[in-house]
Design an enzyme around this catalytic site. Sequence first.
Site, PDB file in Angstrom:
ATOM      1  N   ARG A   1       0.813  -1.231   0.000  1.00 46.93           N
ATOM      2  CA  ARG A   1       0.000   0.000   0.000  1.00 46.93           C
ATOM      3  C   ARG A   1       0.847   1.282   0.000  1.00 46.93           C
ATOM      4  NH1 ARG A   1      -3.393  -2.583   3.821  1.00 46.93           N
ATOM      5  NH2 ARG A   1      -5.102  -3.587   2.747  1.00 46.93           N
TER       6      ARG A   1
ATOM      7  N   LYS B   1       3.110  11.730 -10.751  1.00 48.31           N
ATOM      8  CA  LYS B   1       2.296  10.882 -11.636  1.00 48.31           C
ATOM      9  C   LYS B   1       3.078   9.606 -11.927  1.00 48.31           C
ATOM     10  CE  LYS B   1      -0.582  14.144 -14.205  1.00 48.31           C
ATOM     11  NZ  LYS B   1      -0.876  14.695 -15.543  1.00 48.31           N
TER      12      LYS B   1
ATOM     13  N   GLU C   1       9.988  20.077 -23.818  1.00 48.69           N
ATOM     14  CA  GLU C   1       9.218  20.321 -22.583  1.00 48.69           C
ATOM     15  C   GLU C   1       9.689  21.614 -21.898  1.00 48.69           C
ATOM     16  OE1 GLU C   1       6.551  18.615 -21.764  1.00 48.69           O
ATOM     17  OE2 GLU C   1       6.777  16.697 -22.800  1.00 48.69           O
TER      18      GLU C   1
ATOM     19  N   LYS D   1       7.709  23.515 -12.890  1.00 49.51           N
ATOM     20  CA  LYS D   1       6.894  22.301 -12.720  1.00 49.51           C
ATOM     21  C   LYS D   1       6.409  22.197 -11.273  1.00 49.51           C
ATOM     22  CE  LYS D   1       5.225  18.161 -13.569  1.00 49.51           C
ATOM     23  NZ  LYS D   1       5.458  16.879 -14.157  1.00 49.51           N
TER      24      LYS D   1
ATOM     25  N   GLU E   1      -4.404  17.596 -10.625  1.00 48.14           N
ATOM     26  CA  GLU E   1      -4.859  18.040 -11.948  1.00 48.14           C
ATOM     27  C   GLU E   1      -6.372  18.266 -12.016  1.00 48.14           C
ATOM     28  OE1 GLU E   1      -2.742  16.314 -15.331  1.00 48.14           O
ATOM     29  OE2 GLU E   1      -4.459  16.786 -16.584  1.00 48.14           O
TER      30      GLU E   1
ATOM     31  N   ARG F   1      -2.855  22.375 -13.322  1.00 49.76           N
ATOM     32  CA  ARG F   1      -1.858  21.363 -13.727  1.00 49.76           C
ATOM     33  C   ARG F   1      -2.073  20.958 -15.189  1.00 49.76           C
ATOM     34  NH1 ARG F   1       0.916  16.392 -10.358  1.00 49.76           N
ATOM     35  NH2 ARG F   1       2.170  15.644 -12.099  1.00 49.76           N
TER      36      ARG F   1
ATOM     37  N   ASN G   1      -0.234  20.273 -20.160  1.00 57.80           N
ATOM     38  CA  ASN G   1      -0.593  19.490 -21.350  1.00 57.80           C
ATOM     39  C   ASN G   1      -0.577  20.338 -22.617  1.00 57.80           C
ATOM     40  OD1 ASN G   1      -1.026  17.253 -19.726  1.00 57.80           O
ATOM     41  ND2 ASN G   1      -3.124  17.878 -19.293  1.00 57.80           N
TER      42      ASN G   1
ATOM     43  N   HIS H   1       0.015  18.773 -25.939  1.00 55.55           N
ATOM     44  CA  HIS H   1       0.028  17.316 -25.756  1.00 55.55           C
ATOM     45  C   HIS H   1      -1.174  16.592 -26.367  1.00 55.55           C
ATOM     46  CE1 HIS H   1       3.510  18.066 -23.350  1.00 55.55           C
ATOM     47  NE2 HIS H   1       3.629  16.799 -23.014  1.00 55.55           N
TER      48      HIS H   1
ATOM     49  N   HIS I   1      -0.314  13.608 -28.633  1.00 60.36           N
ATOM     50  CA  HIS I   1      -0.738  12.215 -28.406  1.00 60.36           C
ATOM     51  C   HIS I   1      -1.398  11.645 -29.657  1.00 60.36           C
ATOM     52  CE1 HIS I   1      -0.788  13.056 -23.810  1.00 60.36           C
ATOM     53  NE2 HIS I   1       0.413  12.723 -24.239  1.00 60.36           N
TER      54      HIS I   1
ATOM     55  N   HIS J   1       8.391  11.340 -28.204  1.00 64.01           N
ATOM     56  CA  HIS J   1       7.382  12.169 -27.535  1.00 64.01           C
ATOM     57  C   HIS J   1       7.698  13.670 -27.683  1.00 64.01           C
ATOM     58  CE1 HIS J   1       4.381  13.448 -24.688  1.00 64.01           C
ATOM     59  NE2 HIS J   1       5.303  14.019 -23.930  1.00 64.01           N
TER      60      HIS J   1
HETATM   61  N1  GLY Z   1       3.527  15.611 -17.321  1.00 67.75           N
HETATM   62  C1  GLY Z   1       2.418  16.380 -16.941  1.00 67.75           C
HETATM   63  C2  GLY Z   1       2.161  16.390 -15.474  1.00 67.75           C
HETATM   64  O1  GLY Z   1       3.010  15.977 -14.708  1.00 67.75           O
HETATM   65  O2  GLY Z   1       1.120  16.806 -15.059  1.00 67.75           O
END
Ligand code: GLY
Length: 361
Positions: free
Chosen positions: A121, A143, A185, A227, A237, A241, A245, A248, A252, A265
């Site tokens: 956990r 993430k 990025e 960031k 998000e 946040r 994107n 993106h 994608h 990417h």
């Molecule tokens: N890569 C986008 C984020 O971390 O929200």
Amino acid sequence: MATVQVNLPHHQYQVCIEPGILQQLGQLARGVAPHARCALLSDEAVAKLHGGVAEQSLRDAEYDVITRAVPPGESAKSLDNVRQFYDVLLEARLERRSPVIARGGGVVGDMAGFVAATYLRGVPFIQCPTTLLAMVDASVGGKVGVNVPQGKNLIGAFHQPHVVVMDPLVLQTLPPRELRCGLAECVKHGVIRSPELFAWIGENLAAIQAVNPTTMTDLLQQNVAIKAAVVMEDEKESGVRAHLNFGHTFAHAIEATAGYGTIEHGEAVSLGMIAATKLAVDEKRCPPELLTQLIELLERIGLPTTAELVSTDDLMSAMLLDKKVANDRIRLVLPEALGKVSIVDDIPAERIAAAWEIVRE
Ligand code: GLY
């Protein structure tokens, strides 16, 4: 040592940036997760390149180190590999306080992070990213996840690291194409939050391309600060946040239709940022000069500004499959000015479709 502090309501951590810091990985890990054993997940290419520096540092800090390396590439981010990693941890009797350490690019970080989030956990997680892309984006913000046949990153969690350790010297062995992808990025961060960073990248490009350690430390610190600020404002998000994107949703769609692996990417993000900015110009949401500036900087970096693409219909279908689509509306992040973006979900599909033409070869 350059540091960026990430303060979240339930968890705080530091991003530590310094040439040669890999040798201090063990001490830094001890500072946040002092336990007898740890697990180090790497990819086979990284393990070969950086030899045993990270591992030795952990052993010097008196950890009993369990190591595992996955083959390089996106396909390693699978539930099968996660399952095998669980077996290794269980066999080695790793406990609730034993850290899982990811040394590699985004694939390794995402997968090791998912294991750290779910094993018993949740156990302490340490990120030690080795690509520019992973340093400025994936390693900060928590993430984590894996791919399934239905799509990328569809299974995952938020699991913040306990510390992030970035050694700019490891970027000296990064293939130039991967360095350029990371820079996409960085340009994104400039467009969404910082005209200063956007200008700084252009002014310091020669030193960045020469992977000068001082310049790279500065580049990493500026990008991680952006960031981190976004993540601190909106960890899960539900709001800003999503600004990360920018470019993106277009990217994608390019990656999905080109077949994963044919385009990197960061290259798709370069094309995606251009298409999104063209749309913003067409919609009179942003001045045309921003599009010119963006294309000029991406070209100087050596990122693609046009590419052979599948039909616009196929690209639009792929966009509609993106996990950011809500109620069949395509949600896009569009620039208003350098350093300022907003989220838009009411642009008719035919006007979005028209924006693709600017990046079509
Ligand atoms: N890569 C986008 C984020 O971390 O929200």
